[in-house]
Enzyme design. Structure first.
Site, mmCIF file in Angstrom:
data_model
loop_
_atom_site.group_PDB
_atom_site.id
_atom_site.type_symbol
_atom_site.label_atom_id
_atom_site.label_comp_id
_atom_site.label_asym_id
_atom_site.label_seq_id
_atom_site.Cartn_x
_atom_site.Cartn_y
_atom_site.Cartn_z
ATOM 1 C CG ASP A 181 -15.980 25.389 69.263
ATOM 2 O OD1 ASP A 181 -15.356 24.964 70.268
ATOM 3 O OD2 ASP A 181 -17.130 25.834 69.313
ATOM 4 C CE LYS A 217 -20.181 25.613 67.232
ATOM 5 N NZ LYS A 217 -19.101 26.608 67.366
ATOM 6 C CE LYS A 235 -20.486 25.974 71.003
ATOM 7 N NZ LYS A 235 -19.158 26.647 70.927
#
Length: 213
Positions: free
Chosen positions: A90, A151, A176
């Site tokens: 991430d 995300k 996400k």
């Protein structure tokens, strides 16, 4: 969606500055019991990988939480995470360069990490800090750089996942939704908006609340 499918779409997360090895072990145990994934600090990936079942997906963060590491540092962090056994990364976008309009530099920064390992890369764009135009530019950069997902949030800026942001982001890449999702009802709103994954420290509560939905 059944309970198992819901659990498989949750990254059960512990990323605070006071996170201990014991916290990571607890999150790994909970994720293994419930069928979730985990997202943990990079320094604990070796311990998590040793403790976790082989089939548990372990994600970690790169350039966290502000995204303003030098690109070379992000690349080294990604490579180290891969060597330590992480399955996904991430990556925090460089918000400052994005807000300065340096979109090529943002794309190059993401691409360098994407190219550094074979791991899936989710790009954290930190929606609470961006205008809609900047969110679109961040998503375009992530898509052009070959990222796998975008995300919403690190959880360390004011604000978290919002339905309009998920709807916007899902026009570019799988999303996400992370930040402020604490129960099944909130998670379902994100899925309805186009999210495919949820990032939350309350993964157990989300799955448990599914039974009451």
């Amino acid at each position: 969606m059944d309970r198992d499918t819901l659990a498989s779409r949750i990254d059960h997360t512990v990323l605070g500055p006071e996170t201990t090895p014991g916290d990571v072990e607890r999150v790994v145990d909970e994720a293994a019991e419930y069928g979730m994934n985990v997202c943990i600090p990079p320094c604990y990936v070796p311990e998590a990988r040793e403790h976790a079942p082989d089939d548990l997906t372990v994600a970690t963060v790169v350039g966290f939480p502000h995204g303003q590491h030098a690109t070379a540092a992000k690349v080294a962090e990604a490579e180290g995470a891969h060597e330590d056994g992480a399955d996904e990364l991430d990556l925090v976008v460089n918000v400052g360069r994005l807000k300065a309009g340096e979109h090529d530099a943002v794309e190059d920064d993401i691409a360098a990490v994407v190219d550094a390992t074979p791991l899936a890369v989710k790009v954290i764009i930190e929606t609470a800090l961006l205008s809609d135009d900047e969110k679109q530019a961040a998503c375009e950069a992530a898509e052009a750089a070959g990222a796998d997902m975008v995300k919403t949030s690190t959880g360390f800026a004011d604000g978290g996942a919002e339905v309009p942001d998920v709807e916007l982001m899902s026009e570019y890449l799988p999303v996400k939704a992370s930040g402020g999702v604490g129960n099944y009802e909130q998670a379902q709103a994100m899925f309805d908006a186009g999210a495919v994954r949820i990032g939350a420290s309350s993964g157990v509560e989300i799955v448990d609340s599914f039974e009451d939905a």
